[in-house]
Enzyme design. Structure first.
Site, PDB file in Angstrom:
ATOM      1  N   ASP A   8     -13.956  20.677   2.801  1.00 39.38           N
ATOM      2  CA  ASP A   8     -14.686  19.695   3.860  1.00 39.38           C
ATOM      3  C   ASP A   8     -13.909  18.683   3.962  1.00 39.38           C
ATOM      4  OD1 ASP A   8     -16.853  18.759   5.462  1.00 39.38           O
ATOM      5  OD2 ASP A   8     -17.342  17.659   3.680  1.00 39.38           O
ATOM      6  N   LEU A   9     -13.895  17.902   5.114  1.00 37.20           N
ATOM      7  CA  LEU A   9     -13.089  16.639   5.408  1.00 37.20           C
ATOM      8  C   LEU A   9     -13.971  15.296   4.924  1.00 37.20           C
ATOM      9  CD1 LEU A   9     -10.795  15.532   6.771  1.00 37.20           C
ATOM     10  CD2 LEU A   9     -11.814  15.463   9.056  1.00 37.20           C
ATOM     11  N   ASP A  10     -14.972  15.157   5.700  1.00 34.69           N
ATOM     12  CA  ASP A  10     -15.540  13.746   5.673  1.00 34.69           C
ATOM     13  C   ASP A  10     -16.110  13.949   4.274  1.00 34.69           C
ATOM     14  OD1 ASP A  10     -15.047  12.693   8.623  1.00 34.69           O
ATOM     15  OD2 ASP A  10     -16.448  14.362   9.072  1.00 34.69           O
ATOM     16  N   THR A  16     -14.867   9.000   5.551  1.00 33.54           N
ATOM     17  CA  THR A  16     -15.166   8.521   7.062  1.00 33.54           C
ATOM     18  C   THR A  16     -16.676   8.244   7.227  1.00 33.54           C
ATOM     19  OG1 THR A  16     -15.148  10.784   7.366  1.00 33.54           O
ATOM     20  CG2 THR A  16     -13.488   9.543   8.326  1.00 33.54           C
ATOM     21  N   LYS A  44     -24.966  13.422   6.489  1.00 30.65           N
ATOM     22  CA  LYS A  44     -23.770  14.030   5.712  1.00 30.65           C
ATOM     23  C   LYS A  44     -23.611  15.469   6.075  1.00 30.65           C
ATOM     24  CE  LYS A  44     -22.246  10.413   2.374  1.00 30.65           C
ATOM     25  NZ  LYS A  44     -22.167  10.283   1.046  1.00 30.65           N
ATOM     26  N   SER A 113     -14.912  22.024   8.429  1.00 29.58           N
ATOM     27  CA  SER A 113     -15.317  20.972   8.653  1.00 29.58           C
ATOM     28  C   SER A 113     -16.304  21.020  10.118  1.00 29.58           C
ATOM     29  CB  SER A 113     -14.153  19.681   8.916  1.00 29.58           C
ATOM     30  OG  SER A 113     -14.996  18.529   9.610  1.00 29.58           O
ATOM     31  N   ALA A 114     -17.603  20.068  10.017  1.00 31.96           N
ATOM     32  CA  ALA A 114     -18.332  20.351  11.071  1.00 31.96           C
ATOM     33  C   ALA A 114     -17.785  19.299  12.232  1.00 31.96           C
ATOM     34  CB  ALA A 114     -19.514  19.685  10.678  1.00 31.96           C
ATOM     35  N   LYS A 144     -23.440  23.842   9.318  1.00 36.52           N
ATOM     36  CA  LYS A 144     -23.815  23.973   8.099  1.00 36.52           C
ATOM     37  C   LYS A 144     -25.381  23.646   7.786  1.00 36.52           C
ATOM     38  CE  LYS A 144     -19.309  22.504   6.717  1.00 36.52           C
ATOM     39  NZ  LYS A 144     -18.431  21.169   6.091  1.00 36.52           N
ATOM     40  N   GLU A 168     -17.268  20.595  -1.204  1.00 40.38           N
ATOM     41  CA  GLU A 168     -18.034  19.792  -0.539  1.00 40.38           C
ATOM     42  C   GLU A 168     -18.702  18.648  -0.964  1.00 40.38           C
ATOM     43  OE1 GLU A 168     -19.778  19.526   2.093  1.00 40.38           O
ATOM     44  OE2 GLU A 168     -19.205  21.249   3.656  1.00 40.38           O
ATOM     45  N   ASP A 169     -18.993  17.819  -0.199  1.00 42.96           N
ATOM     46  CA  ASP A 169     -19.732  16.462  -0.657  1.00 42.96           C
ATOM     47  C   ASP A 169     -21.158  16.536  -0.054  1.00 42.96           C
ATOM     48  OD1 ASP A 169     -19.035  16.047   2.134  1.00 42.96           O
ATOM     49  OD2 ASP A 169     -19.693  13.959   1.928  1.00 42.96           O
TER      50      ASP A 169
HETATM   51  C1  BG6 Z   1     -19.221  16.052   9.246  1.00 41.94           C
HETATM   52  C2  BG6 Z   1     -19.741  14.666   8.966  1.00 41.94           C
HETATM   53  O1  BG6 Z   1     -18.230  16.368   8.509  1.00 41.94           O
HETATM   54  O2  BG6 Z   1     -18.907  15.983  10.694  1.00 41.94           O
HETATM   55  C3  BG6 Z   1     -20.931  14.180   9.855  1.00 41.94           C
HETATM   56  O3  BG6 Z   1     -20.304  14.629   7.561  1.00 41.94           O
HETATM   57  C4  BG6 Z   1     -20.668  14.241  11.227  1.00 41.94           C
HETATM   58  O4  BG6 Z   1     -21.560  12.962   9.482  1.00 41.94           O
HETATM   59  C5  BG6 Z   1     -20.045  15.690  11.581  1.00 41.94           C
HETATM   60  O5  BG6 Z   1     -21.740  13.981  12.292  1.00 41.94           O
HETATM   61  C6  BG6 Z   1     -19.442  15.792  13.039  1.00 41.94           C
HETATM   62  O6  BG6 Z   1     -18.471  14.875  13.097  1.00 41.94           O
HETATM   63  P1  BG6 Z   1     -17.789  14.520  14.473  1.00 41.94           P
HETATM   64  O7  BG6 Z   1     -16.636  13.803  14.083  1.00 41.94           O
HETATM   65  O8  BG6 Z   1     -17.529  15.450  15.427  1.00 41.94           O
HETATM   66  O9  BG6 Z   1     -18.577  13.452  15.181  1.00 41.94           O
HETATM   67 MG    MG Z   2     -18.456  16.222   4.356  1.00 41.65          MG
END
Ligand code: BG6
Ligand code: MG
Length: 217
Positions: A8-10, A16, A44, A113-114, A144, A168-169
């Site tokens: 996962d990224l964030d 972030t 998250k 990542s989402a 997710k 994953e966090d």
């Molecule tokens: C997830 C974050 O990785 O991405 C969420 O944990 C965020 O907080 C989601 O809303 C979507 O991200 P983005 O950058 O497309 O707005």
């Molecule tokens: Mg995350």
């Protein structure tokens, strides 16, 4: 042996969440909605659209589709303002140690990542080239805890779900990995991520022995 290592990224590679918070909070304040750090925890791993709905729900604010669209664009512009100032100093502790170890051991490294901003963020912190494939919010339609993002990632790495390891966090992300039959590694508080197969507070707690065990099991 070869496994798929899906990150996962964030909250896993970079912190972030603090920038998402600032951008959402600005919007919430402008709409007269109280939005706390605690509320932010619930966002998250949650998609951008769903996050807005949750925030509007906090203030019982109803809006037209056009208004929502405008707010989503505004939030993302504010968020990108923070992202554009990022550099590699914002990579979380020992993430590079783990990525380098996996590279040395010829393991596929995949992003799951989402976020729709995943590529620009990886570019800003200079690690885009570490990833063999990137699956992000632009590639999937189910957020997710639906496992779609990880299923696509494992496929890209030509690995079965059982041979895929997910870092994953978020609770939703851990659930997505579990639903897919993948090995979930929770990064963060064990009490929150108690559904994960393994738990670590951060990557400083992950040893090379543990990674070798994952590769060879
Ligand atoms: C997830 C974050 O990785 O991405 C969420 O944990 C965020 O907080 C989601 O809303 C979507 O991200 P983005 O950058 O497309 O707005
Ligand atoms: Mg995350």
């Amino acid at each position: 042996k070869t496994k798929a290592f899906i990150f996962d990224l964030d909250g896993v590679i970079v912190d972030t969440a603090k920038y998402h918070f600032l951008a959402w909070q600005k919007l919430a304040v402008s709409l007269g909605i109280t939005f706390t750090h605690e509320d932010n925890e619930q966002l998250k791993g949650v998609s951008r659209v769903r996050s807005l709905e949750l925030i509007l729900g906090l203030g019982n604010v109803e809006a037209t589709e056009a208004q929502k669209e405008e707010w989503l664009v505004q939030k993302n512009e504010d968020y990108l303002g923070y992202i554009n100032k990022m550099d590699d100093s914002e990579i979380l502790p020992d993430v590079m140690k783990v990525l380098n170890f996996l590279k040395e051991n010829n393991q596929p490294i995949i992003l799951g990542s989402a976020s729709k901003n995943a590529r620009p963020i990886l570019e800003k912190v200079n690690i885009l080239h570490y990833f063999d494939d990137i699956v992000d919010g632009n590639d999937v339609s189910n957020a997710k805890p639906d496992p779609e993002v990880f299923l696509v990632g494992a496929k890209k790495a030509n690995q079965t779900n059982e041979n895929s390891i997910v870092f994953e966090d978020s609770v939703a992300g851990v659930q997505a990995a579990n639903v897919a039959g993948m090995i979930s590694v929770g990064i963060g508080e064990a009490s929150v991520l108690n559904e994960a197969k393994y738990n670590f507070n951060d990557f400083t707690e992950i040893s090379e022995e543990f990674l070798l065990e994952l590769i060879n099991q």
